[in-house]
Write an enzyme that holds these catalytic residues in place. Structure first.
Site, PDB file in Angstrom:
ATOM      1  N   ASP A  63       0.802  -1.225   0.000  1.00 44.07           N
ATOM      2  CA  ASP A  63       0.000   0.000   0.000  1.00 44.07           C
ATOM      3  C   ASP A  63       0.836   1.276   0.000  1.00 44.07           C
ATOM      4  O   ASP A  63       2.037   1.253   0.270  1.00 44.07           O
ATOM      5  CB  ASP A  63      -0.966   0.005   1.199  1.00 44.07           C
ATOM      6  N   ASP A 132      -8.008  -3.196  14.293  1.00 46.85           N
ATOM      7  CA  ASP A 132      -9.383  -3.469  13.842  1.00 46.85           C
ATOM      8  C   ASP A 132      -9.442  -4.665  12.889  1.00 46.85           C
ATOM      9  O   ASP A 132     -10.474  -4.938  12.280  1.00 46.85           O
ATOM     10  CB  ASP A 132      -9.974  -2.232  13.147  1.00 46.85           C
ATOM     11  N   HIS A 134      -7.579  -5.031  10.078  1.00 49.10           N
ATOM     12  CA  HIS A 134      -7.261  -4.788   8.662  1.00 49.10           C
ATOM     13  C   HIS A 134      -5.959  -5.477   8.263  1.00 49.10           C
ATOM     14  O   HIS A 134      -5.046  -5.641   9.083  1.00 49.10           O
ATOM     15  CB  HIS A 134      -7.244  -3.288   8.305  1.00 49.10           C
ATOM     16  N   GLU A 139      -9.836  -2.121   5.359  1.00 43.92           N
ATOM     17  CA  GLU A 139     -10.473  -1.841   6.645  1.00 43.92           C
ATOM     18  C   GLU A 139     -11.728  -2.710   6.805  1.00 43.92           C
ATOM     19  O   GLU A 139     -12.225  -3.266   5.821  1.00 43.92           O
ATOM     20  CB  GLU A 139     -10.861  -0.351   6.706  1.00 43.92           C
TER      21      GLU A 139
HETATM   22  C1  F6R Z   1       1.215  -1.547   6.155  1.00 46.03           C
HETATM   23  C2  F6R Z   1      -0.073  -2.225   6.221  1.00 46.03           C
HETATM   24  C3  F6R Z   1      -0.889  -2.233   7.476  1.00 46.03           C
HETATM   25  C4  F6R Z   1      -0.060  -2.453   8.735  1.00 46.03           C
HETATM   26  C5  F6R Z   1      -0.949  -2.401   9.966  1.00 46.03           C
HETATM   27  C6  F6R Z   1      -0.172  -2.562  11.252  1.00 46.03           C
HETATM   28  O1  F6R Z   1       1.813  -1.699   4.887  1.00 46.03           O
HETATM   29  O2  F6R Z   1      -0.497  -2.717   5.239  1.00 46.03           O
HETATM   30  O3  F6R Z   1      -1.848  -3.254   7.385  1.00 46.03           O
HETATM   31  O4  F6R Z   1       0.579  -3.701   8.662  1.00 46.03           O
HETATM   32  O5  F6R Z   1      -1.620  -1.168   9.996  1.00 46.03           O
HETATM   33  O6  F6R Z   1       0.666  -1.466  11.419  1.00 46.03           O
HETATM   34  P1  F6R Z   1       1.812  -1.489  12.534  1.00 46.03           P
HETATM   35  O7  F6R Z   1       2.777  -2.533  12.154  1.00 46.03           O
HETATM   36  O8  F6R Z   1       2.413  -0.113  12.470  1.00 46.03           O
HETATM   37  O9  F6R Z   1       1.129  -1.767  13.833  1.00 46.03           O
END
Ligand code: F6R
Length: 256
Positions: A63, A132, A134, A139
């Protein structure tokens, strides 16, 4: 699903690094799906120290924020180059990260999907998980069959990511993300989660019903999904003792 519970994020990341290292040993031209955020940082540090050969490796990131140039300090382009790519011998032409400034987003997303197919598909997809549920930035309520597209971040996710921007107000609302269906097409998934904030989402994903309200729960249908946790992220798992026993008693040929 294989649930691997380790005492610390360091120990969990070392296992994840061994999995990636083994893949690159077996398949030097592997295609890796990569994640950003705080979770994979230790893994990337470990991979750098392993001095692997990345010369034939291709990568696709999950992403990028819409509206951010690749040199923006909070962009995922910048994150990947700072934390991994500039420390290994990867060819720049083999690195793919969604373009946050692209004008025609639907067209770009179709091309991204096509590029993954042309590369032969993703051999291993690294994932973090949002509190959450995702994965990527799919999401809750995301279609479980979705492909790469634009998504709107929840306020919870914007708050989680605020530090990199110096405040939530600066966090973009939109991202380009691989879809849940795109992630499900990968040959192997390696999801890592650390810390108590992830415990609820992890338990729902692993032991709850498959639901778009926790997109990670679809990984129950992935043929090769490994979930690597520290103790704090495993606290709500009802079958934690069983997962520990299974991992500790694997036959040698199955061990990483
Ligand atoms: C990032 C991504 C997100 C993160 C998730 C957890 O490329 O796709 O799904 O893996 O938001 O973020 P952290 O690791 O910062 O807790």
């Amino acid at each position: 699903m294989e649930i691997i519970i380790q005492p610390t994020p360091e120990a969990a990341s070392a296992i994840a690094a061994r999995m990636v290292g083994r893949l690159l040993g077996e398949k030097p031209d592997a295609v890796l799906g990569l994640a950003t955020g705080s979770t994979p940082l230790l893994l990337y540090r470990e991979l750098v120290q392993m001095k692997l050969d990345w010369s034939c490796v291709t990568t696709f990131n999950l992403d990028e924020y819409v509206g951010l140039a690749s040199d923006h300090p909070a962009s995922y382009h910048r994150f990947m180059w700072e934390n991994l790519f500039r420390h290994v011998n990867i060819a720049e032409k083999n690195v793919h990260i969604p373009d946050g400034l692209v004008q025609d987003i639907p067209r770009f997303c179709r091309r991204y999907e096509m590029m993954i197919r042309v590369a032969g598909g993703i051999d291993i997809q690294l994932l973090g998980i949002g509190s959450d549920g995702h994965i990527g930035f799919n999401e809750p309520s995301s279609s479980l069959a979705s492909r790469t597209r634009i998504k709107t971040l929840t306020e919870q996710t914007r708050a989680h990511n605020a530090a990199a921007f110096g405040g939530r107000e600066q966090v973009p609302h939109h991202v380009i993300t691989m879809g849940v269906g795109t992630i499900m097409d990968t040959r192997q998934v390696l999801l890592m989660a650390f810390g108590p904030d992830k415990a609820r989402a992890v338990a729902e994903a692993v032991e709850g019903p498959i639901t778009a309200m926790n997109p990670a729960s679809i990984l129950q249908l992935h043929p090769v999904a490994k979930i690597v946790l520290d103790e704090a992220a495993a606290t709500h798992l009802r079958k934690a003792d069983y997962y520990r026993w299974v991992y500790d008693n694997k036959p040698n040929w199955q061990k990483v």
